[in-house]
Scaffold this active site. Sequence first.
Site, PDB file in Angstrom:
ATOM      1  N   LYS A  91      15.003   6.489   4.270  1.00 28.30           N
ATOM      2  CA  LYS A  91      15.521   4.779   3.729  1.00 28.30           C
ATOM      3  C   LYS A  91      16.678   4.720   4.907  1.00 28.30           C
ATOM      4  O   LYS A  91      17.209   3.564   5.269  1.00 28.30           O
ATOM      5  CB  LYS A  91      15.590   5.084   2.503  1.00 28.30           C
ATOM      6  CG  LYS A  91      14.783   4.741   1.459  1.00 28.30           C
ATOM      7  CD  LYS A  91      15.192   5.066   0.043  1.00 28.30           C
ATOM      8  CE  LYS A  91      14.117   5.113  -0.834  1.00 28.30           C
ATOM      9  NZ  LYS A  91      14.161   5.847  -2.169  1.00 28.30           N
ATOM     10  N   THR A 122       1.132  -1.032  -0.049  1.00 29.66           N
ATOM     11  CA  THR A 122       0.113   0.310  -0.338  1.00 29.66           C
ATOM     12  C   THR A 122       1.151   1.259  -0.161  1.00 29.66           C
ATOM     13  O   THR A 122       2.265   1.195   0.535  1.00 29.66           O
ATOM     14  CB  THR A 122      -1.020  -0.333   0.992  1.00 29.66           C
ATOM     15  OG1 THR A 122      -0.063   0.204   2.544  1.00 29.66           O
ATOM     16  CG2 THR A 122      -1.758  -1.279   1.418  1.00 29.66           C
TER      17      THR A 122
HETATM   18  N1  HSE Z   1      10.531   7.880  -4.809  1.00 31.40           N
HETATM   19  C1  HSE Z   1      11.625   7.397  -4.896  1.00 31.40           C
HETATM   20  C2  HSE Z   1      13.161   7.926  -5.694  1.00 31.40           C
HETATM   21  C3  HSE Z   1      11.270   5.966  -5.680  1.00 31.40           C
HETATM   22  O1  HSE Z   1      13.516   8.438  -6.433  1.00 31.40           O
HETATM   23  O2  HSE Z   1      14.324   7.003  -5.415  1.00 31.40           O
HETATM   24  C4  HSE Z   1      11.865   5.284  -4.636  1.00 31.40           C
HETATM   25  O3  HSE Z   1      11.669   4.815  -3.276  1.00 31.40           O
END
Ligand code: HSE
Length: 340
Positions: free
Chosen positions: A226, A97
């Site tokens: 991250k 999701t």
């Molecule tokens: N928006 C993210 C990126 C997608 O550009 O890396 C992957 O998490």
Amino acid sequence: MKKIRISIIGFGVIGSGVAKVISEKKGYIKSRHGIDLELVGIGERHGSIVCEDGIDPMEAYDLAKSREMYKHPCWKEEMSGIDVVREVNADIVIEATPTNINSGEPGLSHMMTAFKNKRHVVTSNKGPLVVAYKELKRTAEENDVQFRFEASVGGAMPVFNLVRESLQANKMLGIEGILNGTCNYILTRMSTEGLSYEHALSEAQELGIAETDPSYDVEGIDTACKLVILANAIFDMDATYKDVEVEGITGITPESLKLASDEGYAIKLIGEVRDGLRVAPRLVPKDHPLAVGGTLNVISLHTDLAGEITVTGKGAGAIETSSSILSDVINISKYEFEGT
Ligand code: HSE
């Protein structure tokens, strides 16, 4: 042959992409790994497809593409994603999701419910991991099921499985890398083609890699999330978003990129776990392993035995992300259902 029953919760770009890849790879996974993947549930916001005898993943993918999932003979309007997690007899729940980094929902409830119903979870969803990693890990352990999230950082790039398996004798000393493809694309296009920031951002949006709200990319928020996941999962920290010093790329001018380039450097948005968590634009020599261009991601793991290990690859995209999701699914299937 082991039959592994799968539910996919969230059938957008990633969830439906996983179904497509399951359809295409079913024969290969059977012959190579002796695992028969069977899709038995798909949970979406406005209803679900449930079929205990198996759903044709390609049919579901095609219906999702034409926004006609309700036409499937096993469509159940009254069933939500959490009902599928609770009631459909799946071994593994793939949670895909949309990410919500403030509450983690609805993914967090889906995952906790899956664990409490003795189902393994594989996810690409960063939100629940950022908000409640320790709680999720503890609940999975208490229920003797696995929690895998290779796809949540770096898309197709192996990071957690690399650390868990190939580097398992090593102590991790630090991690640094480019973890956002949108920022890397913008900086690369501004630097090599002289594009304006706005033009490069709109190109990244057309490529479909930017977040729905691209400020999550360009302000460094996605990279910070991250880093939190890496810090908690690899360094056993208890970090949250608030622990990250964050600076994005919105202040980078074409002039500063040109100046750096003339001196042999690229400007990259680097995330780092080492004596704290930091996201900031940094000068990287053009011939350095971290100086990858375009939409690529890269991560360097600093270890005590192996020294520095650097991996690079595609950090976004449905098919690429499915590579990591299926790797987790196969790993769980191999180790958890031995002999079944
Ligand atoms: N928006 C993210 C990126 C997608 O550009 O890396 C992957 O998490």
